[in-house]
Motif scaffolding. Structure first.
Motif, mmCIF file in Angstrom:
data_model
loop_
_atom_site.group_PDB
_atom_site.id
_atom_site.type_symbol
_atom_site.label_atom_id
_atom_site.label_comp_id
_atom_site.label_asym_id
_atom_site.label_seq_id
_atom_site.Cartn_x
_atom_site.Cartn_y
_atom_site.Cartn_z
ATOM 1 N N GLY B 85 0.801 -1.212 0.000
ATOM 2 C CA GLY B 85 0.000 0.000 0.000
ATOM 3 C C GLY B 85 0.837 1.266 0.000
ATOM 4 N N THR B 86 2.113 1.159 -0.337
ATOM 5 C CA THR B 86 2.961 2.357 -0.442
ATOM 6 C C THR B 86 2.742 2.966 -1.833
ATOM 7 O OG1 THR B 86 4.571 1.157 0.860
ATOM 8 C CG2 THR B 86 5.311 3.204 -0.148
ATOM 9 N N SER B 87 2.729 4.298 -1.874
ATOM 10 C CA SER B 87 2.495 4.972 -3.140
ATOM 11 C C SER B 87 3.627 4.670 -4.126
ATOM 12 C CB SER B 87 2.399 6.475 -2.906
ATOM 13 O OG SER B 87 2.454 7.127 -4.150
ATOM 14 N N ASN B 88 3.277 4.272 -5.360
ATOM 15 C CA ASN B 88 4.302 4.009 -6.375
ATOM 16 C C ASN B 88 5.072 5.273 -6.738
ATOM 17 O OD1 ASN B 88 3.876 1.298 -6.629
ATOM 18 N ND2 ASN B 88 2.354 1.524 -8.266
ATOM 19 N N LEU B 89 4.359 6.398 -6.729
ATOM 20 C CA LEU B 89 5.007 7.662 -7.076
ATOM 21 C C LEU B 89 6.121 7.966 -6.077
ATOM 22 C CD1 LEU B 89 4.922 10.090 -9.000
ATOM 23 C CD2 LEU B 89 3.505 11.247 -7.319
ATOM 24 N N ALA B 90 5.825 7.732 -4.787
ATOM 25 C CA ALA B 90 6.838 7.960 -3.760
ATOM 26 C C ALA B 90 8.023 7.034 -3.973
ATOM 27 C CB ALA B 90 6.237 7.737 -2.377
#
Lengths: 332, 305
Positions: B85-90
């Protein structure tokens, strides 16, 4: 004073694995250029005139013979000492479009050597700037307009002047002008020739003028000696004016005959002739006169022995049957 | 009209003072000449900024969101999320630094080794040329990717410098050969002969006379080898032969394919595609910008007077 004694150069060309061809580019050439003097070497393409120039400025090593600068024989000197002496001889290239680095401004080109000179003379950057201005003015360019330009922004004549200014940065004794005007626009040629003459007359810089055009050799000023080369050999020498008026050697006459005339103002000399056969670089050395196969006046005896350069009055020539022929243009 | 009056009307001829132009201004002009170059330049600037400030924008441990595993694209997660659930963009932004720094260093090493060795071999010819060219041939014939795989087992690639060095040392061969051949043709030109005749030092001739003439070639190679280096290192991470010290694009690809099963489940597709998108965009930027490089380094093309 620069002296050349019995200079010879043989080029070896590898034709195949075991066979190598030789080309004798320069044969027993001797001359001396007094300081402030001028000599022109003339002859057609391939006669060895450029090779002599390149040997003089250290770009080729002579096969035999010696180059003596101010009494010091170059071949006996150590490399460092030799390079120092060779800097006194500067070559001005035939092609002004090749001889300037396209990525440098004129200022960078001149500064490179001037900074070195300034270190030697223990002068500051102010001296470099001053000298740059002085040299550009001397060769007839305006420093303010030209200093920060790249070579591609200049005309052929301007480039050649920049090249001369760059050669002058190291304060040379001798300038070798190798066909300096042949690639320049016709309308700018005289300016360059006049510049060379001025340098000679006002700054005592000797000039070795290499050309195929006798007419331009006349612009170098009085008491210029003319050496006519054929296949690396001097076939005639003397003062320029005198050779033009009284050529003895058939090859000199052929060169003079090839000069275009101004129709209507001048008329061709009555003995004018045109060589029909081409210059051939043969690897077998004929035992007789080198010019015999092309000479319209050759006798059977010409191909038996090679003529030596002998004195005849004021001039020297290497021909068994010398005869003054009237080939230069005369005014109507 | 008398002659003196005519003389008054004629303006005295004053040549224009020409001060030249600065390299940076000329470079800026070359870039802004075409829209495509500006786009390429902006993309490169964007990635550079990403590499410099990216890691500071997010906390050291990226936040996880167990409720949003493999979330689709949304305003909160513009490129979706990964398996935690970590943002791909980040992940892309924080992962840029290692990838880009290693690639830039790799390209820099390639260009420095290639240029210096090529210049020396081409200018001095003779035995130095023979020795350098045999070494070059050796590096050209050694297959670089398998070598990287082997080296990665014995070398710690945790620091981008180590990665860059290895990438550089395996890829300078072609560059050295190309620079050598250009030097061989330049050394016969009149201006090099003249510089020798003027008594300038070999160092000056090599780096001040010859180098600027091959600089546009070098500049273009620097940029193309950046893409080459990125592919090589991302490939290494993707294959999983290099230990994962830090999060980066290659690690993301590896995880997406081998752990998240992006090849079979469409949910994980954003996780696979987002590093690919970053790679594609960077390559595009470099290719668009390449066009300007020749104009920047070649004074004959900088017609701005």
């Amino acid at each position: 004073m620069i002296e050349i004694k019995n200079l010879e150069k043989t080029f070896y060309i590898k034709a195949s694995f075991s066979n190598r061809k030789t080309v004798q580019a320069v044969r027993h050439v001797s001359f001396s250029i007094p300081s402030g003097g001028a000599i022109s070497l003339i002859g057609e393409s391939g006669c060895g005139k450029t090779t002599i120039g390149r040997m003089l400025c250290g770009m080729e090593t002579p096969t035999s013979g010696s180059i003596i600068i101010d009494g010091q024989d170059l071949s006996t000197l150590k490399r460092k000492e030799r390079n120092r002496l060779l800097q006194k001889i500067q070559l001005i290239h035939q092609d002004p479009y090749q001889a300037l680095n396209p990525t440098h401004t004129i200022q960078q080109m001149l500064a490179a050597t001037l900074k070195k000179m300034a270190r030697q003379k223990k002068k500051g950057p102010e001296w470099v700037r001053q000298r740059m201005d002085e040299l550009l003015r001397l060769v007839g360019l305006d420093p303010e307009t030209i200093l920060f330009k790249y070579p591609h922004m200049l005309s052929g004549g301007q480039r050649q002047r920049v090249i001369i200014a760059r050669a002058l940065t190291v304060e040379p004794d001798l300038l070798i002008a190798d066909e300096v005007v042949s690639m320049i626009d016709v309308s700018l040629r005289l300016g360059i020739l006049k510049l060379l003459r001025d340098l000679r007359e006002n700054y005592n810089i000797s000039i070795l003028f290499i050309t195929h055009d006798i007419a331009s050799a006349r612009y170098l000023g009085s008491n210029t000696e003319l050496y006519v080369l054929y296949k690396g050999m001097i076939v005639e020498k003397g003062y320029t004016e005198q050779i033009i008026r009284q050529p003895h050697h058939p090859y000199t006459q052929a060169l003079l005959s090839a000069m275009p005339i101004l129709n209507g103002i001048e008329k061709p000399g009555k003995d004018r002739f045109v060589l029909t056969s081409q210059f051939k670089q043969s690897d077998t050395d004929p035992s007789g006169c080198l010019f015999a196969d092309r000479c319209p006046f050759s006798q059977p005896s010409c191909s038996e022995k090679r003529p030596e350069l002998v004195q005849d009055g004021d001039s020297y020539h290497a021909c068994f049957f010398p005869e003054v022929r009237n080939v230069a243009a005369e005014s109507v | 009209m008398t002659t003196t009056e005519t003389a008054k009307t004629v303006k005295a001829f004053k040549p224009n003072i020409y001060q030249g132009h600065s390299f940076w201004r000329a470079a800026w002009r070359a870039i802004t000449r075409k829209v495509s170059r500006v786009i390429g330049f902006l993309i490169i600037v964007m990635f550079t900024l990403m590499a410099i400030v990216g890691p500071y924008l997010y906390p050291k441990e990226l936040p996880i969101d167990p409720n949003n595993i493999y979330a689709p694209l949304s305003w909160k997660y513009p490129l979706g999320t990964d398996f935690e659930g970590t943002s791909n963009l980040a992940l892309i932004i924080t992962g840029a630094r290692y990838v880009l720094l290693a690639a830039a260093l790799g390209a820099l090493f390639t260009v420095i080794f290639g240029t210096v060795l090529g210049l020396i071999a081409g200018y001095f010819i003779g035995w130095s040329d023979s020795v350098i060219m045999r070494i070059t041939d050796f590096f050209l014939t050694v297959p670089s990717f398998p070598l990287l795989v082997v080296l990665s087992t014995v070398w710690n690639f945790g620091h981008p410098l180590a990665m860059g060095f290895i990438l550089g040392i395996t890829s300078w061969g072609g560059m050295a050969r190309a620079v050598r051949s250009q030097t061989l043709s330049l050394r016969e030109r009149g201006f090099i002969e003249a510089a020798r005749g003027l008594g300038l030092s070999p160092f000056y001739i090599l780096f001040r006379e010859i180098l600027p003439n091959v600089s546009s070639y070098i500049g273009m190679n620097l940029l193309t080898s950046i893409t080459g280096c990125i592919y090589a290192e991302v490939g290494l991470f993707f294959l999983g032969v290099v230990p994962f010290h830090v999060n980066n694009w290659g690690v993301m690809l590896n995880m997406a394919v081998f752990s998240a099963g992006a090849m079979s489940s469409p949910d994980a597709l954003p996780y696979l595609l987002s590093p690919l998108l970053a790679l594609l965009l960077l390559t595009l930027g470099i290719v668009l910008f390449l066009d300007a490089v020749d104009e920047i380094f070649n004074p004959r093309l900088r017609e701005d007077i």
